[in-house]
Write a protein that holds these residues in place. Structure first.
Motif, short mmCIF file in Angstrom:
data_model
loop_
_atom_site.label_atom_id
_atom_site.label_comp_id
_atom_site.label_asym_id
_atom_site.label_seq_id
_atom_site.Cartn_x
_atom_site.Cartn_y
_atom_site.Cartn_z
N ALA A 112 0.81 -1.22 0.00
CA ALA A 112 0.00 0.00 0.00
C ALA A 112 0.85 1.27 0.00
O ALA A 112 0.34 2.35 -0.30
CB ALA A 112 -0.93 -0.01 1.21
N LEU A 113 2.12 1.14 0.34
CA LEU A 113 3.00 2.31 0.40
C LEU A 113 3.93 2.41 -0.80
O LEU A 113 4.77 3.30 -0.87
CB LEU A 113 3.84 2.26 1.69
CG LEU A 113 3.05 2.36 2.99
CD1 LEU A 113 3.99 2.22 4.19
CD2 LEU A 113 2.28 3.67 3.07
N LEU A 114 3.79 1.49 -1.76
CA LEU A 114 4.63 1.53 -2.95
C LEU A 114 3.95 2.36 -4.04
O LEU A 114 2.72 2.37 -4.16
CB LEU A 114 4.86 0.11 -3.48
CG LEU A 114 5.73 -0.79 -2.59
CD1 LEU A 114 5.68 -2.23 -3.08
CD2 LEU A 114 7.17 -0.28 -2.55
N PRO A 115 4.72 3.06 -4.86
CA PRO A 115 4.11 3.87 -5.93
C PRO A 115 3.51 3.00 -7.02
O PRO A 115 4.00 1.90 -7.29
CB PRO A 115 5.30 4.69 -6.45
CG PRO A 115 6.50 3.89 -6.11
CD PRO A 115 6.18 3.19 -4.82
N PRO A 116 2.46 3.47 -7.69
CA PRO A 116 1.90 2.72 -8.82
C PRO A 116 2.89 2.69 -9.98
O PRO A 116 3.66 3.62 -10.18
CB PRO A 116 0.64 3.51 -9.17
CG PRO A 116 0.89 4.89 -8.65
CD PRO A 116 1.72 4.72 -7.43
N LEU A 117 2.86 1.58 -10.73
CA LEU A 117 3.87 1.37 -11.77
C LEU A 117 3.35 1.60 -13.19
O LEU A 117 4.13 1.54 -14.15
CB LEU A 117 4.43 -0.05 -11.67
CG LEU A 117 5.20 -0.40 -10.40
CD1 LEU A 117 5.71 -1.84 -10.49
CD2 LEU A 117 6.34 0.56 -10.17
N GLY A 118 2.05 1.84 -13.35
CA GLY A 118 1.49 1.93 -14.69
C GLY A 118 2.18 2.96 -15.57
O GLY A 118 2.70 2.64 -16.65
N ALA A 119 2.23 4.21 -15.12
CA ALA A 119 2.85 5.27 -15.92
C ALA A 119 4.34 5.04 -16.07
O ALA A 119 4.92 5.33 -17.12
CB ALA A 119 2.58 6.62 -15.27
N ALA A 120 4.97 4.49 -15.02
CA ALA A 120 6.41 4.24 -15.08
C ALA A 120 6.75 3.18 -16.11
O ALA A 120 7.71 3.32 -16.89
CB ALA A 120 6.92 3.82 -13.70
N ALA A 122 4.96 2.40 -18.70
CA ALA A 122 4.71 2.98 -20.02
C ALA A 122 5.89 3.85 -20.45
O ALA A 122 6.32 3.81 -21.62
CB ALA A 122 3.43 3.81 -20.00
N ALA A 123 6.44 4.59 -19.51
CA ALA A 123 7.62 5.40 -19.82
C ALA A 123 8.81 4.50 -20.15
O ALA A 123 9.59 4.78 -21.07
CB ALA A 123 7.95 6.32 -18.65
N GLY A 124 8.95 3.40 -19.41
CA GLY A 124 10.04 2.47 -19.67
C GLY A 124 9.96 1.84 -21.04
O GLY A 124 10.97 1.59 -21.70
N ALA A 125 8.73 1.57 -21.51
CA ALA A 125 8.55 0.95 -22.82
C ALA A 125 8.96 1.89 -23.96
O ALA A 125 9.11 1.44 -25.10
CB ALA A 125 7.11 0.52 -23.00
N ARG A 126 9.13 3.17 -23.64
CA ARG A 126 9.59 4.13 -24.66
C ARG A 126 11.10 4.30 -24.63
O ARG A 126 11.63 5.24 -25.23
CB ARG A 126 8.90 5.47 -24.44
CG ARG A 126 7.38 5.42 -24.63
CD ARG A 126 6.78 6.82 -24.68
NE ARG A 126 6.88 7.51 -23.40
CZ ARG A 126 5.96 7.44 -22.44
NH1 ARG A 126 4.87 6.71 -22.61
NH2 ARG A 126 6.11 8.11 -21.31
N THR A 127 11.81 3.41 -23.95
CA THR A 127 13.26 3.52 -23.89
C THR A 127 13.86 3.51 -25.29
O THR A 127 13.40 2.74 -26.16
CB THR A 127 13.85 2.38 -23.03
OG1 THR A 127 15.26 2.59 -22.88
CG2 THR A 127 13.61 1.03 -23.67
N PRO A 128 14.85 4.34 -25.57
CA PRO A 128 15.35 4.49 -26.95
C PRO A 128 15.88 3.21 -27.58
O PRO A 128 15.75 3.01 -28.78
CB PRO A 128 16.46 5.54 -26.80
CG PRO A 128 16.10 6.31 -25.58
CD PRO A 128 15.44 5.34 -24.66
N GLN A 129 16.47 2.32 -26.79
CA GLN A 129 17.07 1.11 -27.35
C GLN A 129 16.20 -0.13 -27.15
O GLN A 129 16.70 -1.24 -27.03
CB GLN A 129 18.44 0.87 -26.68
CG GLN A 129 19.45 1.98 -26.89
CD GLN A 129 19.81 2.14 -28.35
OE1 GLN A 129 19.89 1.16 -29.09
NE2 GLN A 129 20.02 3.37 -28.78
N LEU A 130 14.88 0.07 -27.14
CA LEU A 130 13.96 -1.05 -26.89
C LEU A 130 14.23 -2.21 -27.85
O LEU A 130 14.33 -2.03 -29.06
CB LEU A 130 12.52 -0.58 -27.04
CG LEU A 130 11.43 -1.62 -26.74
CD1 LEU A 130 11.45 -2.01 -25.28
CD2 LEU A 130 10.05 -1.10 -27.14
#
Length: 444
Positions: A112-120, A122-130
């Motif tokens: 309950a104290l961990l941040p949500p990962l959805g947006a993170a 999604a940002a990770g999937a845009r990494t330049p060297q995917l």
């Protein structure tokens, strides 16, 4: 002790590799049982008609695979067939049935104290060297996110699959079986399992409320350890944190020797203490391993290793035999979290919540005559009259705790390690839990 002539008759290929293979086969079949003392290197070499160095190389191979052990008084002794060593301290001990209502043995983060990962993510999937096969040890985005908070300039930096994997890899690359490694006492159970599995000789260093004690470290350094491993803050299990003055004192002792300093920052950004490091004084001899599992999510499986260039490069080379690099998606997801103001607020809130839970139980125990000294971290180090009796008492009331003996190198009195990170999961109020722990701590 097995007869050298008999053993020589059972070895066909008399190269070092052939001797090791024949020995492994004999041990695996049971013809040479565990506990058997082997002939001397010179004695077997004479029977085989080879140089002592050839037999010594075979023995080294067997030791590396934990088939035999070199014991000073008994010589070389068979341990058993090749096997994967179990982390005996970390694995659960005992079975208390199905009545356990709350698990205070594992100091895991509160979901309950961990941040949500959805947006993170999604940002990770845009990494330049995917989906590229370039081995990117740390992405530019993650490096830029962690460097401002690193306590000293890091010439080398890479990511690993969690804090303990990072510590394991650094220790594996700096020490060979039989090397000495100085370690705080008590310390993390998993660290002791790692070092024992690697065949290291553990040299204990006592600690107090400010961290490792200088006199004890000086004594340990006299033994010539290859590395010194300690926790700069949120110490497991005692909850102390290194002070700037103590860091300077330790650095002064370490400066004249060749011992590598390995800092294990397992609680990271939810620690209540600032990041103090020996690396501030010895950046070319220090490696910091910082985990983000407790602060940002265990399923990210990321720790960052940063420090002296040579040991970090050795870890990179060792990782190239396996995964090679940590997922760029996960790296850049963590980078997003570390630079997102809303996530920063959530981590700060978690830091405060963990401190309130720990301090609340500590205060309640102190009122009941049970002192604890933890000022940081996700647990309490609780002195008890009898460890086994205390564990059974708690289990009888549906509570699991961790035995303190798992964390000790040299026995220093019975304790329990009580995780405080998820106290809200307990099905009874804090005063009732404190009454139960106090009851378990008392002599029978």
């Amino acid at each position: 002790m097995i007869d050298a002539a008999w053993l020589a008759e059972h070895i066909g290929d008399r190269t070092a590799r052939g001797i090791a293979a024949a020995m492994t086969s004999l041990i695996r079949s049971g013809e040479i049982p565990a506990g058997t003392r082997l002939p001397t290197v010179r004695g077997l070499a004479a029977e085989l008609g080879v140089s002592p160095g050839t037999v010594a190389d075979a023995w080294t191979t067997l030791r590396r695979h934990r088939v035999v052990s070199a014991q000073r008084r008994r010589g070389t002794v068979v341990i058993g067939p090749p096997n994967v060593p179990h982390p005996a301290r970390y694995e659960r001990i005992g079975e208390f049935g199905t009545r356990l209502a709350v698990d205070l043995a594992v100091a895991a983060p509160d979901p309950a104290l961990l941040p949500p990962l959805g947006a993170a993510l999604a940002a990770g999937a845009r990494t330049p060297q995917l989906n590229g096969y370039t081995r990117e040890t740390i992405t530019p985005a993650l490096r830029a996110a962690v460097e401002p908070g690193w306590p000293f300039p890091a010439a080398g930096m890479l990511t690993t699959g969690g804090g303990y994997e990072g510590v394991q890899l650094v220790c594996q690359t700096v020490a060979v079986p039989g090397d000495r490694i100085a370690v705080e006492d008590p310390t993390g159970a998993r660290l002791l399992d790692i070092l024992e599995a690697q065949g290291a000789e553990i040299v204990p260093v006592s600690c107090d409320a400010e961290g490792p004690e200088p006199d004890s470290l000086a004594e340990a350094l006299a033994a010539g350890p290859a590395a010194f491993v300690y926790q700069p803050r949120a110490h497991t299990p005692r909850g102390h944190a290194l002070t700037p003055a103590r860091a300077a004192a330790l650095a002064a002792l370490l400066a004249p020797v060749g011992t590598l300093v390995i800092e294990d920052d397992g609680t990271g950004e939810v620690s209540a203490s600032p990041a103090v490091s020996v690396g501030t004084h010895l950046p070319d001899r220090t490696v910091l391993v910082r985990s983000y599992s407790k602060s940002h999510g265990p399923d990210l499986r990321i720790a960052v290793i940063g420090g002296a260039a040579e040991p970090v490069e050795r870890v990179r080379v060792l990782r190239s035999f396996g995964t090679g690099w940590t997922s760029r998606v996960l790296q850049d997801a963590l980078a997003h979290l570390l630079t997102d103001p809303a996530t920063g607020d959530l981590v700060a809130r978690a830091r405060l919540a963990y401190a309130e839970r720990r301090d609340g139980l500590a205060a309640a125990l102190a009122e009941r005559g049970v002192p604890t000294g933890n000022r940081d971290g996700l647990m309490l180090w609780v002195p008890v009259a009898d460890e086994s009796g205390a564990l059974v008492t708690l289990a009888a009331h549906g509570v699991a705790a961790a035995p303190g003996s798992r964390y000790q190198i040299v026995p220093s009195g019975p304790h329990l390690r009580i995780a405080t990170s998820r106290l809200h999961d307990a099905p009874f109020p804090l005063p009732e839990l404190a009454d139960l722990i106090a009851l378990a701590a008392r002599p029978r």
